[in-house]
Design an enzyme around this catalytic site. Structure first.
Site, PDB file in Angstrom:
ATOM      1  N   ASP B  11       0.881  -1.165   0.000  1.00 40.38           N
ATOM      2  CA  ASP B  11       0.000   0.000   0.000  1.00 40.38           C
ATOM      3  C   ASP B  11       0.917   1.212   0.000  1.00 40.38           C
ATOM      4  OD1 ASP B  11      -2.042  -1.769   0.179  1.00 40.38           O
ATOM      5  OD2 ASP B  11      -2.695  -1.219   2.190  1.00 40.38           O
ATOM      6  N   ASP B 130     -13.747  -6.351  -3.296  1.00 43.08           N
ATOM      7  CA  ASP B 130     -13.789  -6.467  -1.836  1.00 43.08           C
ATOM      8  C   ASP B 130     -15.150  -7.056  -1.480  1.00 43.08           C
ATOM      9  OD1 ASP B 130     -11.358  -5.200  -1.923  1.00 43.08           O
ATOM     10  OD2 ASP B 130     -12.104  -3.238  -1.268  1.00 43.08           O
TER      11      ASP B 130
END
Lengths: 196, 253
Positions: B11, B130
């Site tokens: 990330d 997700d």
């Protein structure tokens, strides 16, 4: 001088970066005069066969490539375009190799594209001087070249075997991406550039 | 035989890696380029960069990171986070990324997947999905966005099948129930999608032990497994993980 052929298919940057990592200067070009004079020619490619062939014809690169006598390496789509024809977009290709490029059979339960690291076996020829059977390289493709006497490496995908590399005279092709295959791929690029 | 892939996820914000626990709190884990280079040299099969920078200046930083990574590492990598337009994709692939991943933009406008696949090829279009358990959904799972905060009302399985039909080349499946828990991957969710789809599925969310990776490959039928903090904080070393998986009969590079 190493010429990397610039054409509509993407991925040329990865090839240029890989060559730089192994300390090789290369020129990215679509100029027939530059390509003809190069010591080694690399023909990369990620894309679609019929549109890539159309681009090559429009820029008269098809005849230039077929006439080359120096070591020539086609990568992925580049290798497929060196065959006689491709099922992808029903394309007529360069015909350096007589094989026909075919879509992986869809009824076998495995996933398409064939994407990821797979091992290469049955290695022969100078391209694999620095490689060993069973080494892993990175593939991304939905079409394949069947096994034939020109196969200089083979790969198996869920029991289905196909050509991972082709060789004939000065012409070589790899279905996988040596520029994305870590240290194993760099050794193959080195063999092409230093042993041929 | 095709090897199962191990994929560290970085990330990134302003060129540095951060790792959120359930995407909310962030910890700094170092230079993105250094970490990428370390993983490339130490057994990672692929890398994923998720950009969590929201600002325009941040996007410029991302492109320069992508260029540096492309020059430095010799394995494939995917870039995702905040991608909305063809121009975004063109810039990221042009900087040297092999694939892009899209999430919210595809849910808001599924046509984006078809357009990107047509322009750049399915092989570089990864759908990030997700998912969270929801018993009201036909498959039992719902697609969520905005880091899990926003439900979409879409069934996760039917959405992934639509994405495949529209030309997505791969699914990056994150379990929002498992993400950050180190409690193991969501095996039923992964297995459901992987056996229903004809494209590869990367399982993500919940990796805590080497056994979790074995389970997601052997039982979850995942084609690849992605994790972040267990790798960044040296809790799992990738060469050791691969030795373990080999002994367990899983094919790895």
């Amino acid at each position: 001088m190493i010429a990397v052929i610039r054409y509509s298919a993407g991925n040329v940057l990865s090839v240029m970066n890989a060559l730089a990592r192994i300390g090789k200067d290369a020129v990215l070009t679509d100029d027939p005069a530059v390509i003809s004079k190069a010591d080694h020619v690399i023909f990369p490619g990620v894309g679609e066969a019929s549109s890539a062939m159309q681009y090559l014809r429009e820029h008269r690169l098809d005849e230039v490539i077929k006439g080359l006598r120096q070591p020539f390496l086609g990568i992925c789509l580049g290798m497929q375009l060196m065959c006689s024809s491709s099922e992808e977009g029903d394309a007529s290709c360069l015909g350096i190799f007589p094989e026909h490029v075919t879509l992986f059979p869809r009824d076998r339960g495995y996933k398409i594209p064939h994407m990821g690291w797979n091992s290469i076996n049955g290695l022969s020829g100078p391209l694999f001087n620095r490689s060993s059977n069973g080494e892993y390289v990175y593939f991304v493709h939905s079409y394949y070249v069947p096994l034939s006497e020109h196969a200089s490496a083979m790969t198996e995908y869920d029991g289905f075997s196909f050509s991972a590399a082709l060789s004939k005279d000065n012409f070589h092709g790899v279905q996988f991406h040596p520029e994305k295959s870590g240290e194993a791929g760099e050794r193959i690029l080195r063999s092409f550039l230093e042993d041929l | 035989m095709l090897a199962k892939r191990i994929i560290p996820c970085l990330d990134v914000k302003d060129g540095r890696t951060v790792k959120g626990v359930n995407f909310i709190s962030l910890r700094d884990a170092g230079s993105a380029l250094e970490l990428a280079s370390f993983y490339s040299d130490n057994g990672a099969d692929e890398l994923v960069f998720l950009d969590i920078t929201a600002t325009v200046e941040g996007r410029g930083t991302l492109l320069s990171l992508v260029r540096d990574v492309s020059r430095t590492i010799s394995i494939p990598f995917t870039v995702g986070g905040g991608i909305r337009s063809e121009e975004d994709v063109d810039a990221i692939l042009g900087a040297g990324a092999d694939k892009i991943s899209i999430n919210s933009a595809a849910i808001r406008n599924p046509e984006v997947i078809s357009r990107l696949a047509g322009l750049f090829g399915s092989q570089c279009v990864v759908l990030a999905l997700d998912a969270r358990a929801n018993s009201l959904m036909p498959s039992g799972y719902e697609a969520v966005i905005d880091g899990g905060r926003t439900p979409t009302g879409l069934d996760a399985l039917s959405w992934s099948m639509e994405a495949e039909a529209r030309g997505a080349g791969e699914i990056l499946l994150t379990s929002m129930d498992k993400d950050g828990t180190k409690d193991g991957f969501d095996i039923p969710l992964t297995r459901l999608l992987s056996t229903s789809l004809g494209i590869p599925v990367i399982a993500s969310g919940g990796a805590g032990s080497m056994e979790d990776f074995k389970d997601v490959f052997a039982d979850g039928m995942a084609d690849a497994a992605l994790a972040a903090s267990v790798f960044h904080f040296h809790e799992i070393d990738i060469p050791c993980l691969k030795d373990y998986l080999r002994k367990e009969g899983i094919i790895v590079r």
